[in-house]
Design a protein around this motif. Structure first.
Motif, PDB file in Angstrom:
ATOM      1  N   SER A  22       0.819  -1.218   0.000  1.00  0.00           N
ATOM      2  CA  SER A  22       0.000   0.000   0.000  1.00  0.00           C
ATOM      3  C   SER A  22       0.852   1.268   0.000  1.00  0.00           C
ATOM      4  N   MET A  23       1.923   1.283   0.792  1.00  0.00           N
ATOM      5  CA  MET A  23       2.826   2.439   0.818  1.00  0.00           C
ATOM      6  C   MET A  23       3.835   2.406  -0.314  1.00  0.00           C
ATOM      7  N   GLY A  24       3.962   1.253  -0.959  1.00  0.00           N
ATOM      8  CA  GLY A  24       4.881   1.134  -2.091  1.00  0.00           C
ATOM      9  C   GLY A  24       6.347   1.098  -1.712  1.00  0.00           C
ATOM     10  N   LEU A  25       6.660   0.708  -0.477  1.00  0.00           N
ATOM     11  CA  LEU A  25       8.059   0.673  -0.052  1.00  0.00           C
ATOM     12  C   LEU A  25       8.789  -0.564  -0.566  1.00  0.00           C
ATOM     13  N   GLY A  26       8.032  -1.577  -0.965  1.00  0.00           N
ATOM     14  CA  GLY A  26       8.653  -2.809  -1.443  1.00  0.00           C
ATOM     15  C   GLY A  26       9.020  -3.730  -0.298  1.00  0.00           C
ATOM     16  N   TYR A  27       9.284  -4.988  -0.642  1.00  0.00           N
ATOM     17  CA  TYR A  27       9.570  -5.989   0.391  1.00  0.00           C
ATOM     18  C   TYR A  27      10.905  -5.746   1.086  1.00  0.00           C
ATOM     19  N   LEU A  28      11.939  -5.374   0.320  1.00  0.00           N
ATOM     20  CA  LEU A  28      13.268  -5.230   0.911  1.00  0.00           C
ATOM     21  C   LEU A  28      13.334  -4.055   1.879  1.00  0.00           C
ATOM     22  N   MET A  29      12.861  -2.885   1.450  1.00  0.00           N
ATOM     23  CA  MET A  29      12.886  -1.712   2.327  1.00  0.00           C
ATOM     24  C   MET A  29      12.017  -1.936   3.562  1.00  0.00           C
ATOM     25  N   SER A  30      10.858  -2.540   3.375  1.00  0.00           N
ATOM     26  CA  SER A  30       9.984  -2.821   4.517  1.00  0.00           C
ATOM     27  C   SER A  30      10.655  -3.789   5.488  1.00  0.00           C
ATOM     28  N   THR A  31      11.377  -4.758   4.940  1.00  0.00           N
ATOM     29  CA  THR A  31      12.101  -5.709   5.791  1.00  0.00           C
ATOM     30  C   THR A  31      13.157  -4.998   6.620  1.00  0.00           C
ATOM     31  N   PHE A  32      13.898  -4.070   6.021  1.00  0.00           N
ATOM     32  CA  PHE A  32      14.909  -3.311   6.762  1.00  0.00           C
ATOM     33  C   PHE A  32      14.258  -2.516   7.903  1.00  0.00           C
ATOM     34  N   ILE A  33      13.120  -1.902   7.615  1.00  0.00           N
ATOM     35  CA  ILE A  33      12.438  -1.088   8.627  1.00  0.00           C
ATOM     36  C   ILE A  33      11.987  -1.960   9.803  1.00  0.00           C
ATOM     37  N   PHE A  34      11.298  -3.050   9.490  1.00  0.00           N
ATOM     38  CA  PHE A  34      10.781  -3.912  10.553  1.00  0.00           C
ATOM     39  C   PHE A  34      11.902  -4.658  11.273  1.00  0.00           C
ATOM     40  N   ALA A  35      12.970  -4.985  10.546  1.00  0.00           N
ATOM     41  CA  ALA A  35      14.108  -5.649  11.185  1.00  0.00           C
ATOM     42  C   ALA A  35      14.746  -4.727  12.217  1.00  0.00           C
ATOM     43  N   ALA A  36      14.827  -3.432  11.897  1.00  0.00           N
ATOM     44  CA  ALA A  36      15.384  -2.462  12.841  1.00  0.00           C
ATOM     45  C   ALA A  36      14.512  -2.378  14.094  1.00  0.00           C
ATOM     46  N   VAL A  37      13.188  -2.354  13.886  1.00  0.00           N
ATOM     47  CA  VAL A  37      12.266  -2.334  15.032  1.00  0.00           C
ATOM     48  C   VAL A  37      12.417  -3.608  15.851  1.00  0.00           C
ATOM     49  N   PHE A  38      12.548  -4.729  15.161  1.00  0.00           N
ATOM     50  CA  PHE A  38      12.710  -6.029  15.831  1.00  0.00           C
ATOM     51  C   PHE A  38      13.967  -6.046  16.697  1.00  0.00           C
ATOM     52  N   VAL A  39      15.092  -5.595  16.154  1.00  0.00           N
ATOM     53  CA  VAL A  39      16.357  -5.605  16.899  1.00  0.00           C
ATOM     54  C   VAL A  39      16.259  -4.719  18.137  1.00  0.00           C
ATOM     55  N   VAL A  40      15.701  -3.520  17.971  1.00  0.00           N
ATOM     56  CA  VAL A  40      15.559  -2.597  19.100  1.00  0.00           C
ATOM     57  C   VAL A  40      14.646  -3.201  20.168  1.00  0.00           C
ATOM     58  N   ALA A  41      13.538  -3.803  19.728  1.00  0.00           N
ATOM     59  CA  ALA A  41      12.583  -4.383  20.675  1.00  0.00           C
ATOM     60  C   ALA A  41      13.195  -5.561  21.428  1.00  0.00           C
ATOM     61  N   VAL A  42      13.956  -6.407  20.734  1.00  0.00           N
ATOM     62  CA  VAL A  42      14.584  -7.559  21.390  1.00  0.00           C
ATOM     63  C   VAL A  42      15.623  -7.098  22.403  1.00  0.00           C
ATOM     64  N   ILE A  43      16.411  -6.110  22.041  1.00  0.00           N
ATOM     65  CA  ILE A  43      17.412  -5.580  22.979  1.00  0.00           C
ATOM     66  C   ILE A  43      16.722  -5.025  24.227  1.00  0.00           C
TER      67      ILE A  43
END
Length: 251
Positions: free
Chosen positions: A39-60
């Motif tokens: 919907s936002m048109g960010l694509g799978y790779l960019m969206s993965t980078f964004i959510f991966a960053a959130v995931f790493v911060v949340a796990v820490i």
């Protein structure tokens, strides 16, 4: 003995409310991941980078926390399921691995994670998660399970031709069998937990797709943003109504 009885983990006690919120969170991961990538048109790779960053911060933050915080735990779960959605879609579609190939690779990674965790820590039970190392294994394993669930759900609904409702019935049926096995057999509770945990993700994936995919493809064509907000509100309400207790640590 009294000290052992009071020892608590930073993960929640496994109750019916836990599973309800978990399924809602995995469904949110599908609609939320698709909202960013499509919907936002960010694509799978960019969206993965964004959510991966959130995931790493949340796990820490989860590992550094001094006790169990329900909001932090579920934010981390949602982060794993959204990054799982976009990562699986990137591997399956952008890299051309396909649903079957992606599912096979992710299953191997998941089993390897569980195997290494068991070898290093001696158990993969939630009741033994009482150290940063065990927590790290727990979250890595969850991330693999969430990513596998996306690929497996897409493969069942699309490639296998069962559609979203058919796939939901299949995964719901298998989960029902796990529930029956819990009540009427002596199968390892740890094995049943991980089986249920893994299978709630493809269930959430196909339910999420059913909500936001076009009617012509068997979906309801709901707005991904609207569905995501509704699911998030449902999770917040459930987490507020049903008290989230930390799991007790086995000694």
């Amino acid at each position: 003995m009294e000290h052992a009885n009071k020892a608590l983990a930073k993960v929640p006690e496994v109750t019916l409310a836990f599973w309800i919120i978990k399924i809602a969170a995995t469904t949110l991961g599908e609609t939320g991941g698709d909202a960013f990538s499509m919907s936002m048109g960010l694509g799978y790779l960019m969206s993965t980078f964004i959510f991966a960053a959130v995931f790493v911060v949340a796990v820490i933050a989860q590992i550094k926390a001094d006790r169990f915080y329900p909001a932090l735990y579920w934010v981390t779960i949602i982060a794993t399921t959204t990054v799982g959605t976009t990562l699986a879609d990137f591997a399956d579609r952008s890299l051309g691995i396909g649903y079957a190939g992606g599912s096979a690779i992710l299953l191997a990674l998941l089993l390897a994670s569980l195997g290494v965790w068991h070898r290093v820590m001696g158990s993969v039970s939630v009741s033994t998660i009482a150290s940063p190392k065990a927590e790290a294994f727990y979250w890595v394993t969850i991330m693999f399970s969430q990513t596998l669930g996306t690929a497996l759900g897409d493969w069942t609904a699309d490639s296998a031709g069962f559609g979203y409702t058919g796939a939901a019935l299949i995964f719901g049926g298998v989960l029902l069998l796990i529930v029956l096995a819990y009540w009427f057999t002596d199968i390892s509770r740890t094995a049943l937990f991980w089986g249920a945990f893994i299978l709630t993700r493809p269930l959430g994936a196909v339910v999420g797709d059913f909500l936001d995919k076009p009617v012509a493809n068997g979906g309801l064509a709901m707005s991904r943003y609207g569905a995501s907000v509704a699911l998030l509100m449902f999770i917040v309400v459930c987490a507020s109504l049903f008290r989230q207790r930390p799991a007790r640590v086995a000694h």
